[in-house]
Write an enzyme that holds these catalytic residues in place. Structure first.
Site, PDB file in Angstrom:
ATOM      1  N   ASP A 179     -54.915 -41.535 -58.430  1.00  0.00           N
ATOM      2  CA  ASP A 179     -55.022 -41.349 -56.978  1.00  0.00           C
ATOM      3  C   ASP A 179     -55.554 -39.976 -56.576  1.00  0.00           C
ATOM      4  O   ASP A 179     -56.023 -39.789 -55.467  1.00  0.00           O
ATOM      5  CB  ASP A 179     -53.649 -41.575 -56.311  1.00  0.00           C
ATOM      6  N   HIS A 180     -55.481 -38.999 -57.476  1.00  0.00           N
ATOM      7  CA  HIS A 180     -55.892 -37.635 -57.119  1.00  0.00           C
ATOM      8  C   HIS A 180     -57.381 -37.406 -57.369  1.00  0.00           C
ATOM      9  O   HIS A 180     -58.123 -36.967 -56.502  1.00  0.00           O
ATOM     10  CB  HIS A 180     -55.096 -36.612 -57.932  1.00  0.00           C
TER      11      HIS A 180
ATOM     12  N   ASP B 101     -45.012 -35.510 -60.297  1.00  0.00           N
ATOM     13  CA  ASP B 101     -45.592 -35.096 -59.023  1.00  0.00           C
ATOM     14  C   ASP B 101     -44.426 -34.684 -58.127  1.00  0.00           C
ATOM     15  O   ASP B 101     -43.400 -35.370 -58.086  1.00  0.00           O
ATOM     16  CB  ASP B 101     -46.378 -36.241 -58.371  1.00  0.00           C
TER      17      ASP B 101
ATOM     18  N   ARG C  97     -48.441 -30.315 -46.810  1.00  0.00           N
ATOM     19  CA  ARG C  97     -48.609 -28.921 -47.245  1.00  0.00           C
ATOM     20  C   ARG C  97     -49.790 -28.285 -46.539  1.00  0.00           C
ATOM     21  O   ARG C  97     -50.848 -28.919 -46.422  1.00  0.00           O
ATOM     22  CB  ARG C  97     -48.851 -28.847 -48.765  1.00  0.00           C
TER      23      ARG C  97
ATOM     24  N   SER D 243     -46.310 -27.683 -55.930  1.00  0.00           N
ATOM     25  CA  SER D 243     -46.596 -28.816 -56.815  1.00  0.00           C
ATOM     26  C   SER D 243     -45.862 -28.755 -58.153  1.00  0.00           C
ATOM     27  O   SER D 243     -45.322 -27.719 -58.551  1.00  0.00           O
ATOM     28  CB  SER D 243     -48.104 -28.878 -57.049  1.00  0.00           C
TER      29      SER D 243
ATOM     30  N   ARG E 134     -47.461 -29.283 -60.951  1.00  0.00           N
ATOM     31  CA  ARG E 134     -48.498 -29.157 -61.995  1.00  0.00           C
ATOM     32  C   ARG E 134     -48.088 -28.185 -63.090  1.00  0.00           C
ATOM     33  O   ARG E 134     -47.875 -27.002 -62.849  1.00  0.00           O
ATOM     34  CB  ARG E 134     -49.848 -28.769 -61.368  1.00  0.00           C
TER      35      ARG E 134
HETATM   36  C1  MIC Z   1     -49.812 -31.674 -54.723  1.00  0.00           C
HETATM   37  O1  MIC Z   1     -49.537 -32.285 -53.692  1.00  0.00           O
HETATM   38  O2  MIC Z   1     -49.858 -30.431 -54.790  1.00  0.00           O
HETATM   39  C2  MIC Z   1     -50.116 -32.474 -55.985  1.00  0.00           C
HETATM   40  C3  MIC Z   1     -51.537 -32.317 -56.272  1.00  0.00           C
HETATM   41  O3  MIC Z   1     -49.827 -33.819 -55.758  1.00  0.00           O
HETATM   42  C4  MIC Z   1     -49.208 -31.920 -57.098  1.00  0.00           C
HETATM   43  C5  MIC Z   1     -49.500 -32.478 -58.427  1.00  0.00           C
HETATM   44  C6  MIC Z   1     -50.687 -31.871 -59.119  1.00  0.00           C
HETATM   45  O4  MIC Z   1     -50.953 -30.681 -58.956  1.00  0.00           O
HETATM   46  O5  MIC Z   1     -51.330 -32.610 -59.848  1.00  0.00           O
HETATM   47  C7  MIC Z   1     -47.718 -32.106 -56.841  1.00  0.00           C
HETATM   48  O6  MIC Z   1     -47.314 -32.187 -55.712  1.00  0.00           O
HETATM   49  O7  MIC Z   1     -46.928 -32.095 -57.795  1.00  0.00           O
HETATM   50 FE1  SF4 Z   2     -51.408 -36.652 -53.239  1.00  0.00          FE
HETATM   51 FE2  SF4 Z   2     -49.821 -34.521 -53.547  1.00  0.00          FE
HETATM   52 FE3  SF4 Z   2     -51.146 -34.922 -51.263  1.00  0.00          FE
HETATM   53 FE4  SF4 Z   2     -49.161 -36.519 -51.887  1.00  0.00          FE
HETATM   54  S1  SF4 Z   2     -49.031 -34.342 -51.475  1.00  0.00           S
HETATM   55  S2  SF4 Z   2     -51.154 -37.146 -51.097  1.00  0.00           S
HETATM   56  S3  SF4 Z   2     -49.362 -36.667 -54.102  1.00  0.00           S
HETATM   57  S4  SF4 Z   2     -52.043 -34.499 -53.274  1.00  0.00           S
END
Ligand code: MIC
Ligand code: SF4
Length: 649
Positions: free
Chosen positions: A64-65, A119, A379, A533, A535
């Site tokens: 999805d990313h 995630d 965010r 996140s 990550r």
């Molecule tokens: C995000 O919203 O920051 C992400 C991208 O979903 C991350 C995961 C990632 O960095 O792959 C998260 O929320 O954990």
């Molecule tokens: Fe995707 Fe993270 Fe954004 Fe949710 S917050 S839509 S998991 S990038």
């Protein structure tokens, strides 16, 4: 003594420890989820454990990313993920099927079960009565291998809801109100359990918006009871059979209580650049806007998109605004296309983009320079949108659409009569983009394109750790600062040497060069270091560049755990003012660190450049100390497996 919901689920999943705040416990994991940007690492780590198939009740791998596919890298990763899922007994949700949290809620969530996801917004499924926790990929890999999940027993906070939301006030405003009161570090070491009379007025998707964005509080997770609303939602998903009731006992005790009268709330907005920088929409209405985005795992449900479409019907997006809409799942997209709502959006001038994370993680749709973007996301960290100086605001879909139509930040209460969305008897159920694992696992071979690089090896910790301060940062540093995402960097998630070139790119352009020249060193930071996140690249890549320890005023939970998992020491100043005694370039030493950690003696940092000595502390458990000493969780796990193999022989 009566139990709260958290205690009920923890007790039924307890593997070790006692449910006493501050003590280490281990719980068994029923389900796991991964997404593509963290999943490739998680599966490489799972593979390294040499286990023939996952041991969980259910594991799902989502894409999805990384769906922009501007080069071969993303598709390479998708093929790798699909083949590995097939081989190890994992369900694979294809690109186009939806955002992991939205799809998991719809198709796989089960009240009373535990879910670990790579995630940070995994707590979304808490809206349906699951203990759902966001962690690094390695923790998910261990859970897939049958290992329990270790946590420090958190405090349980009762969020007691009374009353009902007034027209145009939404679930998003509830979580924004909690963020306003408690801030982005207010949830550290806590689980938020929702209760009180107001709960029954909220639908599952509204609850999921609240538990989703509970991640922004720094909380371990958030959870709602499983009740008539839960049953209704599962029935619409054709999954009523998995429903079980779940509620706190009347005499249940909580460590803290937060009270919210839903009927007193107003539409709220988080201003740049933090989800807790909240004020009333009415206070800043009239601010000119360039972009409005609807979507993300927080607000992209059927209800959210139907409200958006109803507001747009017969109207036009303001000429100076670009409105993007990304539905959360294919189920939602199919439903709004069949009932005509999609046509209303298109007619109003909305830009319909793919069912994916998209602009939320800077995968396209970056705002103009210095532009104002109003989003239904979770965010708004600086630069996350892809435009360094963009001003990003977070709101409900209702506030966002009123804003898109008027061209300025608008209070939805001025829009007109409230909109009531009628739900169909059931949602469209079409799981054809969810590929089940192979019936003959052993015959599947894994597809590994050139973007998939093996995991770097890690050495055990030396007796004394020495090096220079490579960077000194302030408070609330996010993982987006440490390891940026976005269209340029995300495709490199399966290639640690390549992605390491971008560490702290937006904070200090020379960081990587300096880290390489000095052969690694230390990071100094303020409070809530590593928020955001899950990550693990924010630990893996610095470790690859030789970062040995991170010394800060306080850590965010998931990042601290990721540092331990990858063998970087997470230390905190005993006296916060000692932060001032360190500067970029100082040479520092942690003498006899291994022994001191193991023997629980005070840890000293010597600042050799300044001839100063300060005390630092940590919250490491004996297990975490062992993990750090051997160079990380993978090495630790390999040792355990070797012992088991010898015992078996
Ligand atoms: C995000 O919203 O920051 C992400 C991208 O979903 C991350 C995961 C990632 O960095 O792959 C998260 O929320 O954990
Ligand atoms: Fe995707 Fe993270 Fe954004 Fe949710 S917050 S839509 S998991 S990038």
């Amino acid at each position: 003594m009566g139990k709260n919901i958290v205690q009920k689920i923890f007790s039924s999943h307890l593997v070790s420890g006692k449910l006493k705040v501050g003590e280490e416990i281990a719980i068994s994991v029923d389900q796991t989820l991964t997404q593509d940007a963290t999943g490739t690492m998680a599966y490489l780590q799972f593979e390294a454990m040499g286990i023939p198939k996952v041991k969980t009740k259910l594991s799902v791998s989502y894409v999805d990313h990384n769906t922009l596919q501007t080069g071969f890298e993303n598709f390479d990763d998708h093929l790798f993920l699909q083949s590995i899922a097939k081989k190890y007994d994992i369900y694979f949700s294809k690109p186009g099927n939806g955002i992991c949290h939205q799809v998991h809620l719809e198709r796989f969530s089960v009240p009373g079960e535990t879910l670990l996801g790579s995630d940070s917004h995994t707590p979304t499924c808490g809206g349906l009565g699951m203990i759902a926790i966001g962690v690094g990929g390695l923790d998910v890999a261990i859970a897939m291998a049958g290992g329990p999940f270790y946590i420090t027993m958190p405090k349980v906070v009762l969020v007691k809801l009374s009353g009902a939301l007034r027209p145009w006030v939404t679930a998003k405003d509830v979580i924004l109100e909690i963020l306003r009161r408690l801030t982005v570090k207010g949830g550290v070491g806590k689980i938020f359990e929702y209760g009180g009379e107001g709960v029954k007025t909220l639908t599952v998707t509204e609850r999921a918006t609240i538990t989703n964005m509970g991640a922004e509080l720094g909380a371990l997770t958030s959870i709602f009871p499983s009740d008539a609303q839960t049953k209704k939602y599962l029935k619409m998903q054709g999954r009523e059979d998995v429903w079980t009731p779940l509620k706190a006992d009347a005499s249940a005790k909580y460590d803290e209580v937060v009270e919210i009268d839903l009927s007193t709330l107003e539409p709220l907005i988080a201003r740049p650049h933090s989800p807790d920088n909240v004020c009333k929409v009415s206070e800043i209405k009239g601010t000119k806007v360039n972009q409005v985005c609807i979507g993300s795992c927080t607000n992209s449900s059927y209800h959210d998109l139907m409200v958006s479409a109803s507001m747009l019907k017969g109207r036009s997006v303001h000429p100076d605004v670009s409105l993007t809409i990304s539905p959360g799942s294919r189920q939602v997209l199919e439903m709004i296309s069949q009932n005509g709502a999609l046509a209303d959006m298109i007619a109003a001038g909305a830009r319909i983009i793919e069912v994916a994370c998209g602009p939320c993680i800077g995968m396209g749709q970056a705002p103009p320079s210095g532009g104002v973007s109003v989003r239904s996301f979770n965010r708004n960290f600086e630069g996350r949108s892809g435009t360094a100086d963009a001003q990003v605001y977070l709101v409900s879909p209702e506030t966002a659409i009123a804003t898109a139509i008027n061209g300025v930040i608008s209070d939805p209460r001025d829009f007109g009569d409230p909109i009531v969305i009628k739900y169909p008897k059931s949602f469209i159920i079409d799981d054809s983009l969810i590929i089940p694992p192979s019936e003959k696992l052993e015959e599947v071979s894994i597809i590994r394109g050139p973007n998939i690089k093996p995991l770097p090896k890690k050495e055990p910790m030396p007796d004394t750790v020495k090096g220079d301060v490579l960077l000194k940062v302030g408070d609330n540093i996010t993982t987006d600062h440490i390891m940026p995402a976005g269209a340029k960097v995300l495709p490199l998630r399966s290639n640690i040497p390549a992605i390491s070139e971008f560490v702290f790119e937006k904070v200090d352009k020379d960081f990587v060069k300096r880290a390489k020249e000095k052969g690694g060193g230390f990071l100094i930071g303020g409070v809530n270091y590593g928020q955001g996140s899950s990550r693990e690249h924010a630990a893996l890549a610095p470790r690859y560049l030789g970062v040995k320890a991170v010394i800060v005023k306080s850590f965010a939970r998931i990042h601290r755990a990721n540092l331990v998992n990858f063998g970087i020491l997470p230390l905190t100043f005993e006296n916060e003012n000692d932060y001032n005694l360190f500067d970029l370039g100082d040479t520092i030493e942690l003498p006899d660190i291994k022994n001191r950690l193991k023997s629980k003696t005070k840890i000293i940092i010597k600042n050799i450049t300044k001839s100063e000595e300060v005390k630092v502390t940590h919250t490491l458990t004996p297990r975490e100390i062992d993990i750090l000493c051997v160079g990380g969780l993978l090495n630790y796990q390999a040792q355990i497996c070797n012992v088991c193999k010898k015992e078996d022989a």
